[in-house]
Design a protein around this motif. Structure first.
Motif, mmCIF file in Angstrom:
data_model
loop_
_atom_site.group_PDB
_atom_site.id
_atom_site.type_symbol
_atom_site.label_atom_id
_atom_site.label_comp_id
_atom_site.label_asym_id
_atom_site.label_seq_id
_atom_site.Cartn_x
_atom_site.Cartn_y
_atom_site.Cartn_z
ATOM 1 N N UNK A 99 40.899 47.615 34.142
ATOM 2 C CA UNK A 99 40.912 49.070 33.955
ATOM 3 C C UNK A 99 42.064 49.498 33.046
ATOM 4 N N UNK A 100 43.232 48.897 33.253
ATOM 5 C CA UNK A 100 44.397 49.243 32.431
ATOM 6 C C UNK A 100 44.180 48.846 30.978
ATOM 7 N N UNK A 101 43.526 47.697 30.765
ATOM 8 C CA UNK A 101 43.287 47.233 29.398
ATOM 9 C C UNK A 101 42.392 48.195 28.630
ATOM 10 N N UNK A 102 41.307 48.626 29.232
ATOM 11 C CA UNK A 102 40.384 49.519 28.532
ATOM 12 C C UNK A 102 40.969 50.916 28.378
ATOM 13 N N UNK A 113 35.834 53.102 32.713
ATOM 14 C CA UNK A 113 35.583 52.459 34.002
ATOM 15 C C UNK A 113 34.386 51.526 33.945
ATOM 16 N N UNK A 114 33.334 51.922 33.223
ATOM 17 C CA UNK A 114 32.118 51.092 33.189
ATOM 18 C C UNK A 114 32.358 49.736 32.524
ATOM 19 N N UNK A 115 32.942 49.648 31.330
ATOM 20 C CA UNK A 115 33.194 48.307 30.759
ATOM 21 C C UNK A 115 34.187 47.493 31.578
ATOM 22 N N UNK A 116 35.194 48.147 32.170
ATOM 23 C CA UNK A 116 36.120 47.416 33.034
ATOM 24 C C UNK A 116 35.394 46.849 34.242
ATOM 25 N N UNK A 117 34.485 47.605 34.805
ATOM 26 C CA UNK A 117 33.690 47.125 35.936
ATOM 27 C C UNK A 117 32.833 45.929 35.544
ATOM 28 N N UNK A 118 32.197 45.985 34.368
ATOM 29 C CA UNK A 118 31.354 44.873 33.928
ATOM 30 C C UNK A 118 32.166 43.601 33.705
#
Length: 297
Positions: free
Chosen positions: A200-203, A223-228
């Protein structure tokens, strides 16, 4: 000089035929056209201003509706009439149907990106690859099992969305913006609980968002790409753990074949029955599926 004569003869006959065709078309269009009825069965008899009676297939002329309730009556002259009586009046019926069809079209990508489907399917694929059974179980079975497990895991989230967003919106108690916000909130809570902090922090850093570590501060686009990414990492870790006992079986079988001098015999041919036997005796499907589902709680 025979060729020019031939051409002149053909040209004269062509002009004569063209003139006759033009005269014929003029005569046809000058004739008074007869009236043609689409159907006379069940038609209404209406009297025109001239006192003549004519059969009509439509109740009234198009565009003569004076009240909204008139549109509900049958009128063949209208091209299409869509009526939706269960809304709060903020979205037209045709637009609502279009939104529903759009949602159905986007349903596969939403299931993959916003639910537990990705982790489940990858883990089941690793399990099949570790058993070295090629296409058993087939892809259709794995996808169907993943869908039903996803529905089981996401059932509380779906129920909350239905109670907090869909039902109040259909009853006209909330607006579209409030319904959308309430509908996304349970999905955000689910994804945030399964997302690792570093992803999450990276994105957020890439997107230029300031994130303090709270759910309300992280945008959905990050949030969506971090979740994936977190789901892929978790699924590969679980797949590696599943691979370990089957790798041990391959090593034992390969060592036994080497000691007996059977170097030309593929070890996988001998190890696959032992893998299946071990998997069945250990009740492998129950261990994999039950522990996989528990990773979401």
């Amino acid at each position: 000089m025979i060729l020019p004569k031939i051409h002149s003869v053909h040209l004269g006959s062509f002009l004569k035929k063209g003139l006759l065709l033009f005269v014929f078309l003029v005569c046809v269009f000058l004739i008074h056209p007869t009236s043609v009825q689409a159907s006379t069965i069940g038609a209404l008899d209406s009297t025109s201003d001239a006192g003549e009676t004519e059969d009509r297939t439509n109740i009234r002329e198009p565009g003569t509706a004076e009240e909204p309730d008139d549109l509900k009556e049958l009128n063949i002259a209208n091209d299409l009439t869509v009526t939706y009586n269960d809304g709060n009046g903020s979205i037209a019926g045709a637009l609502r149907i279009m939104l529903i069809l759009t949602g159905i079209t986007l349903a596969p990508i939403l299931i993959i990106c916003l639910t537990s489907f990705t982790r489940i399917l990858i883990v089941l694929h690793f399990t099949r690859a570790a058993l070295n059974t090629q296409t058993a179980p087939p892809n259709q079975v794995l996808i169907a099992l993943s869908l039903f497990l996803t529905f089981f895991i996401m059932n509380p989230v779906i129920t909350q969305i239905n109670e907090d967003a869909i039902k109040p919106f259909e009853a006209g108690e909330i607006t579209q913006e409030v319904a959308l916000e309430r509908g996304v909130a349970p999905l955000r809570e689910f994804m945030y609980a399964q997302t690792q902090t570093k992803d999450a922090k990276t994105f957020c850093d890439i997107g230029g968002y300031e994130w303090t570590g709270d759910l309300d501060d992280i945008p959905t686009s990050a949030l969506i790409p971090a979740f994936l990414v977190s789901e892929l990492r978790t699924a590969f870790i679980i797949g590696f753990v599943i691979y370990i006992p089957f790798i041990v079986i391959d090593m034992v079988v390969a060592s036994a074949l080497m000691s007996m001098g059977m170097m030309m015999l593929p070890p996988t041919t001998i190890s696959m029955p032992f893998k299946i036997l071990l998997f069945v005796l250990a009740d492998g499907w129950n261990l994999v599926i039950v522990n996989l589902v528990r990773t979401f709680y």
